[in-house]
Every structure is written in structure tokens, then in C-alpha cells.
Design a protein around this motif. Structure first.
Motif, PDB file in Angstrom:
ATOM      1  N   GLN A 197      41.205  34.038  37.607  1.00 34.72           N
ATOM      2  CA  GLN A 197      41.566  33.688  38.988  1.00 34.72           C
ATOM      3  C   GLN A 197      42.788  33.069  39.495  1.00 34.72           C
ATOM      4  O   GLN A 197      43.238  32.693  39.711  1.00 34.72           O
ATOM      5  CB  GLN A 197      41.029  34.209  40.066  1.00 34.72           C
ATOM      6  N   GLY A 236      36.646  34.675  45.113  1.00 32.51           N
ATOM      7  CA  GLY A 236      38.239  34.351  44.792  1.00 32.51           C
ATOM      8  C   GLY A 236      37.881  34.195  46.309  1.00 32.51           C
ATOM      9  O   GLY A 236      38.561  33.337  47.630  1.00 32.51           O
ATOM     10  N   ASP A 262      42.418  38.717  34.455  1.00 32.48           N
ATOM     11  CA  ASP A 262      41.813  38.752  35.908  1.00 32.48           C
ATOM     12  C   ASP A 262      42.717  38.132  37.579  1.00 32.48           C
ATOM     13  O   ASP A 262      42.943  37.169  37.659  1.00 32.48           O
ATOM     14  CB  ASP A 262      40.675  37.703  36.174  1.00 32.48           C
ATOM     15  N   GLU A 263      43.371  38.719  38.280  1.00 34.67           N
ATOM     16  CA  GLU A 263      44.714  38.704  39.195  1.00 34.67           C
ATOM     17  C   GLU A 263      45.401  37.387  38.970  1.00 34.67           C
ATOM     18  O   GLU A 263      45.793  36.567  38.961  1.00 34.67           O
ATOM     19  CB  GLU A 263      43.913  37.794  39.696  1.00 34.67           C
ATOM     20  N   SER A 281      35.342  40.213  39.176  1.00 37.06           N
ATOM     21  CA  SER A 281      35.339  39.306  37.984  1.00 37.06           C
ATOM     22  C   SER A 281      34.448  38.572  36.995  1.00 37.06           C
ATOM     23  O   SER A 281      33.821  38.109  36.034  1.00 37.06           O
ATOM     24  CB  SER A 281      35.712  37.866  38.882  1.00 37.06           C
TER      25      SER A 281
HETATM   26 MG   LIG Z   1      37.570  38.165  41.398  1.00 37.00          MG
END
Ligand SMILES: [Mg+2]
Ligand SMILES: Nc1ncnc2c1ncn2[C@@H]1O[C@H](COP(=O)(O)OP(=O)(O)OP(=O)(O)O)[C@@H](O)[C@H]1O
Ligand SMILES: Nc1ncnc2c1ncn2[C@@H]1O[C@H](COP(=O)(O)OP(=O)(O)OP(=O)(O)O)[C@@H](O)[C@H]1O
Ligand code: SF4
Ligand SMILES: [Mg+2]
Lengths: 324, 322
Positions: A97, B159, A179-180, A48
Motif C-alpha cells: 500500500q 492505511g 494491495d492498493e 492488508s
Molecule cells: Mg490496507
């Protein structure tokens, strides 16, 4: 013409109470026009932060210490704020994300999408509204014309992510940083979103920088893959080679850890023992050495070069250098 | 027979929503539509289904974090709706949730230390500071975070690291029942495996019971003893997870399984769903899955297939499965 995006020896650090965190520690890669590059690697390895660095969206404690980020030949790191705003959300779209934190809770979905359209295009409010509904339909949002007045808290996690994707592709970007993007989505919608990204890619030659944990998605969508570990790139190859002929021990373990629907694992799923070294106390040599079962004495002392093992296949591992 | 932990009877939840250009239309979205089921002690019930089908809403109602419009939820024999707030608070200690959105559910002004000690301070004050500290470092290492994480704020983590903080928070109180709402979706496969192994370990060690919500069918298959496939607020199929995955009886189950991106072959084939994405404010007549079902026939459009038993503990809602 050079590649669409070229990241050269990027180093990003965070100043924290604990000291200097080297989140991204010298990573380089290129993305050609229309290509999909997947960035994979263990949680916390810097994926990220790499994405955020490309758009200079780091929070104040973060700093790009070194490196170049060339987008269409221009260094993003030396753009002025006005130019930067044109690039962000215009030529480069992004999906983050955590959708809840990136949507404005006080604005309706329609307002948020319209804002980006009006900011980057010379169109009337009415045209923008039509386009908003069109975009919501493209990301397969149920009842697009009625949904524009909903607020983010009124929709489920997966729906929010679809709104984020609509915002990201609103201005038909040349590069989409995702990002994801599908972590919050179920498999059928995920498949639809991947189809959508594929469609956008083909219809206006959009390139994609894709961060995901889902190696199945990587296999199905990426042209090439960069595997990161502890802030560094440890392997880079085109997708088939990576899945069929992975060289770095970390990559091989990663692929083996994917749970297979058709296998019975009993109580334990295979995983890599140990954990990623803390960004403050990384070993001198190869960052993976503490968990590697093919480690040699030199691994602890010196970081191996990221070298071209064969055409289009690079790896940073002493084992590979010594021809094992 | 094992003890009942959760009993759900005729559970319904609707949300009112305004829409249209001037907020002139009011409509209600049915998120959970008349569900009945049981979860026994030591079970892991997997819950899978499309985004927006009501999984989080259901999970929250089981813990009384969201109040049903009608129906009943009992936890270990006690009706949650009839409980007074003091009893409820005590009960809370025994039931926890790992939230789906780690960033949104962690207070950004609190350090990890404070986040993790909040519940402990409320319920275990008498055990003393030292005990609480020990407990915190225990769960922290269980989820694989460094000790120095305690002095950091949530935004300083990646995350996946944040997701682990959420799991640690749920574990601090040693609950007997945990709703895990997408607990590993933000984690890479290796850490995911570590966390899943940990959850299984804890389950064995302390006899925990889980409701395990996930989009990842391979993960659910590994974790769950029984699985429910949800679509627009209803279960389409429920049964022992081996049976459900092996037989793939319900059309929706088949579609979900075929949509899993595979790592062994490029350009896989998959069953495609057609039709408009459904929404809870306009649930189709007959079988609610019919607009997207590849096998739908006339009867599917008009008649609700009901909830039929097709095997031991195996239930299905489809006209053509017997
Ligand atoms: Mg990440
Ligand atoms: N604001 C910050 N201050 C201090 N450290 C940070 C900050 N943001 C990120 N980090 C650290 O930098 C490292 C890289 O974080 P990053 O978010 O890029 O990881 P990631 O690869 O995206 O992981 P995930 O898969 O879990 O999202 C992590 O060790 C993280 O703890
Ligand atoms: N506070 C709310 N106000 C209005 N509608 C809501 C609210 N919370 C949820 N909903 C609606 O209820 C339905 C179910 O939402 P829920 O969050 O339970 O879905 P989910 O199955 O958890 O989805 P996901 O997999 O995307 O997290 C959705 O249609 C959602 O829009
Ligand atoms: S009842 Fe009909 S529409 Fe519903 S799942 Fe079965 S075949 Fe499909
Ligand atoms: Mg949810």
C-alpha cells in the motif's frame, strides 16, 4: 489439481497495550490459476493484514492464531525460512500500500530491482541489468535506461508505485498480491498499470489478489470479489453478480456510495452512517448490525453463517437466510 | 469580490538530478513551469493531473515548504519569500497540509496524542493543557477515530486510519487554508464520503479555502468550485468545475475523464493515450502534450498554444479550442 491459493479460516491477531486485536477473524477464500480476486471493504477491516498473513510478513506483535494457507497445495504456514524466501518475491510477487516505506531509501531503483532478480534467478549481472531496463519500460517508467540511478526520494509517489510493480513482477510470479497498487496513480497511468497486470496475467497465467477501494477497478478487472467487514468475509460472488445482485446490506451501501461523475450530489455524498466497530469491542452477532437498516433481533446475538445463497454466491446475513 | 487568499505569479521549480551509469549526466527536471493563478477565499481549487506532473511540488510551494526557483507566492497579500521566519511561523498556523504519504509523514516514534498536540503546544500553549486535550478529542471524533487511538503508534493503524490521523493533524490548528494532497486516496468509498462531507462542513462553518489535489476526477468534481488540469508542470485547462467537466474541451481533459473505471458496465471503452510517458527533464516543444495527443497536428509540434481565455474564468492551452 486444487486451487492455486486456498485460505482456510484464517485468524490473525495483534497483541497490543490495549489488548488482543482480532484483525482477521476467520476468513476463507480460493483463487484459481490465472484468476483475479478482489478483496474490498471498509478501511481497517483487515485486507492488508490478510495479504501480509499469506506471506507471513506480519510484524512481531502479530500472530496467525488459526487457519491454513495452501499455495499450490503446500501450507505456507509450515514452510521453513529458506522455502519461504523462495516463495516471497519468487512465485508470489507483492505490491504494498505505501510505496515509500517499502522501497529502500539508500538504494537506487536499479539496484533494488536487480537485487530481486539475482536473488531468484541464475543470471549474470549484465543480463539482470538488461532485464531491469526492460521491466522499467514495461511499467512505463519514463527514460528507463537513465532512471535506474535515481533514488526513491527523487521520484513522485506514482513513479515509486510503478517501481514497486516492476519489482513484484520481476520473477514472473504465479500469484501477484497487490494491495492498493494504483491508489497513488492518476487515471491514465492507472489504466495502463491495469492493462499491464492484465497482460502479465494472460502471458504467463498469473493470478492476482487485488485489494482496492476503487469499485470501478474491481468491476473492470476482477473475476470474483470478496467483501470484508470487521475481519470477516460478508459476501463473495463473481463480479457481475456482486454489482448487479448484491445481497448483503453492507455491499449494497458500499456500491451506492461510489461517487458518480454524472450526478450532482449537492453538499453531501451518500455514506454509511456510523463507523466500523473497534477491533477490540466487536458486537457478538453480525459486525454490521449497528449500522444496518434491515437489522433483526437475532442479528445482535448471533453471527450468521457464511452460506451458499446460490451457486458461487455466498453471504453472511440473517436477512438472506430468512429469505428476504 | 471575495478576498484573495493565494496569488501565484510566474512560479517555477526545478530539481537538479544526477543520472547515467556513473552519475555523469546532470540534468534538471522542471516540476512547475511558470504558473500564474489566484485562489479566492472560500474556494476549493481542484488540481488534477498525471503522476509526476508537479502537483505536490506546487502545493508545497504555496505553503513555503519548498522554495521556488523564481516567481512569487503571496498568502493573503503577503509575499512569502520576503517574510521573516518569525512572521512565517505565525502564518503557518493559518495554512496546513494533509500529506500524500501518510506513513512517511507521521513520526513513527510518536504516539497519536503527541502527533496531534505538537502544533497546538507550539501555538496555543497559553490556552492550557485542558483546552488542548479538548481540541484534540474534537478533531479525533471529527475524522472518525476512537479515543483510544491516542495512545497508539502510527504503525498500529491501517492505511486509511493513518490518512485520517494526517487530516486530524492538519485540522487541530483551525487553519484558514489547507492543501489537501490526495487526502482520501487510501480510504474506502464510504469513509471517503464521510471525510469529504466533513471537509465541506468545515469549509462552510469556518469559511475555509482548499487546494484539493486528487487523481479521482469524480471526487474533484464533487469538491471543487474550480479545477485546474495539470500536465508536465503547466496547466492545460482551468475553469469553473461544472464547465470544465461538462464541456470537456481540452483533449487531455477528455482522456482523463474517459479513463475513469466505471462501475456500471464491464469492459468499458476508453480513449487511449499513445506515446512515451513524459518526463520533466525533456519537455516537448510546441504544445507539451502533443506526443500523446490524439488530435495533434503540425502546428502543435512547433508552437506553444499559450494560455487562452475561452469563457468566463475559463482558460485553455490548446491550438484547436476556441
Ligand atoms: Mg490496507
Ligand atoms: N501492528 C498492529 N498492531 C495493532 N493493530 C493493528 C496492527 N496492524 C493493523 N492493526 C489493526 O488491524 C485492523 C486491520 O488492519 P488492516 O491494515 O488489515 O486494514 P485494511 O483493511 O487494510 O484497511 P485500509 O483499507 O485502511 O488499508 C485495523 O483495525 C488496524 O487498526
Ligand atoms: N526532491 C526531489 N528531487 C528531484 N526530483 C524531484 C524531487 N521532488 C520531486 N521531483 C520531481 O519533480 C516532478 C514532480 O513531482 P511531484 O511529486 O510534484 O509530482 P506529483 O504531481 O505530486 O505526482 P504524484 O501524483 O505521483 O504524487 C517529478 O518528476 C519528480 O520526479
Ligand atoms: S495543442 Fe495540439 S497537441 Fe496540444 S492538446 Fe491541443 S490538439 Fe493536442
Ligand atoms: Mg504528489
Amino acid at each position: 489439481m486444487g486451487p492455486l491459493l486456498k485460505v482456510e479460516n484464517l485468524k490473525t491477531v495483534f497483541m497490543s497495550e490495549r489488548g488482543k486485536v482480532k484483525a482477521v477473524d476467520g476468513i476463507s477464500f480460493e483463487i484459481e490459476k490465472g484468476q483475479t480476486l478482489a478483496l474490498v471493504g471498509e478501511s481497517g477491516c483487515g485486507k492488508s493484514v490478510t495479504c501480509l498473513s499469506i506471506l507471513r510478513l506480519l510484524m512481531s506483535s502479530g500472530r496467525i492464531e488459526k487457519g491454513k494457507i495452501l499455495f499450490q497445495g503446500k501450507n505456507i504456514l509450515s514452510l521453513c525460512n529458506r522455502e519461504l524466501r523462495q516463495v516471497r518475491g519468487g512465485q508470489i510477487g507483492m505490491v504494498f500500500q505505501e510505496p515509500m516505506t517499502s522501497l529502500n531509501p539508500l538504494m537506487t531503483l536499479g539496484q533494488q530491482i536487480r537485487e530481486i532478480l539475482l536473488c531468484h534467478n541464475k543470471i549474470s549481472k549484465k543480463e539482470a541489468d538488461t532485464r531491469v531496463v526492460e521491466l522499467l519500460r514495461d511499467v512505463r517508467f519514463p527514460k528507463p535506461d537513465k532512471s535506474i540511478n535515481l533514488y526513491p526520494h527523487q521520484i513522485s509517489g506514482g513513479m515509486r508505485q510503478r517501481v514497486m510493480i516492476a519489482i513484484a513482477v520481476a520473477c514472473k510470479p504465479l500469484l501477484l498480491i497487490a494491495d492498493e497498487p494504483t491508489t497513488a496513480l492518476d487515471v491514465t497511468i492507472q489504466a495502463e498499470i491495469l492493462d499491464l497486470i492484465q497482460y502479465l496475467k494472460e502471458s504467463y497465467g498469473m493470478a492476482v489478489l487485488f485489494v482496492t477501494h476503487n469499485l470501478g477497478i474491481v468491476r473492470q478487472t476482477a473475476d470474483k470479489v470478496v467483501v470484508m467487514y470487521a475481519g470477516k468475509a460478508v459476501e463473495e460472488a463473481n463480479t457481475d453478480d456482486l454489482f448487479e445482485k448484491a445481497i448483503h446490506p453492507y455491499t449494497r451501501h458500499l456500491i451506492e456510495s461510489v461517487p458518480d461523475l454524472h450526478r450532482n450530489y449537492g453538499d453531501f455524498l451518500p455514506s454509511i452512517p456510523g463507523k466500523v466497530p473497534d477491533a477490540l469491542h466487536r458486537p457478538e452477532g453480525c459486525p454490521f448490525c449497528l449500522r444496518c437498516d434491515e437489522e433483526e433481533p437475532v442479528c445482535r446475538e448471533l453471527m450468521p453463517d457464511f452460506y451458499e445463497y446460490k451457486t458461487d454466491h455466498r453471504v453472511a446475513c440473517w436477512g438472506a437466510i430468512h429469505g428476504k | 469580490m471575495a478576498n484573495e487568499i493565494i496569488r501565484v505569479e510566474k512560479l517555477v521549480k526545478r530539481f537538479e538530478r544526477k543520472s547515467g551509469f556513473w552519475n555523469h549526466c546532470h540534468n534538471s527536471v522542471t516540476a512547475v513551469d511558470n504558473l500564474d493563478f489566484l485562489i479566492y477565499e472560500g474556494e476549493t481549487m481542484g488540481l488534477v493531473g498525471e503522476s509526476g506532473c508537479g502537483k505536490t511540488t506546487l502545493g508545497r510551494m504555496l505553503l513555503h515548504l519548498s522554495i521556488p526557483d523564481s516567481g512569487k507566492v503571496s498568502f493573503m497579500g503577503c509575499d512569502l519569500l520576503l517574510m521573516r521566519s518569525r512572521e512565517l511561523r505565525k502564518m503557518r498556523k493559518n495554512m496546513q497540509i494533509v500529506f500524500q504519504d501518510p506513513a512517511g509523514s507521521l513520526n513513527s516514534r510518536m504516539r497519536v496524542q503527541e502527533i496531534l498536540s505538537e502544533g497546538l503546544n507550539e501555538h496555543y500553549k497559553n490556552k492550557g493543557k485542558y483546552w488542548i486535550k479538548e481540541r484534540i478529542s474534537e478533531v479525533l471524533s471529527a475524522v472518525g477515530l476512537e479515543k483510544n487511538s491516542l495512545i497508539r503508534y502510527p504503525h498500529e493503524f491501517s492505511g486509511g486510519e493513518r490518512q485520517r490521523i494526517g487530516i486530524a493533524r492538519a485540522l487541530t490548528l483551525h487553519p484558514g487554508f489547507i492543501v489537501c494532497d490526495e487526502p482520501v486516496s487510501a480510504l474506502d468509498v464510504s469513509i471517503q464520503a464521510q471525510i469529504l462531507n466533513l471537509l465541506n462542513d468545515l469549509k462552510k462553518q469556518y469559511g475555509l479555502t482548499y487546494l484539493f489535489i486528487s487523481h479521482d476526477l469524480s471526487v474533484v468534481k464533487h469538491m471543487a468550485t474550480k479545477v485546474a488540469i495539470m500536465y508536465l508542470g503547466r496547466f492545460m485547462e482551468m475553469g469553473p468545475s461544472d464547465t470544465v467537466y461538462k464541456l470537456q474541451k481540452h483533449p487531455y481533459t477528455q482522456i482523463l475523464i474517459s479513463a475513469i473505471p466505471k462501475i456500471d458496465k464491464k469492459n468499458q471503452e476508453r480513449l487511449r493515450v499513445s506515446g512515451e510517458v513524459p518526463s520533466g527533464d525533456n519537455i516537448p516543444d510546441g504544445c507539451r502534450f502533443h506526443p500523446r495527443c490524439p488530435y495533434a497536428e503540425t502546428v502543435c509540434r512547433t508552437k506553444d498554444p499559450g494560455w487562452k481565455q475561452v469563457g468566463e474564468d475559463h482558460w485553455i492551452s490548446c491550438h484547436f479550442v476556441i
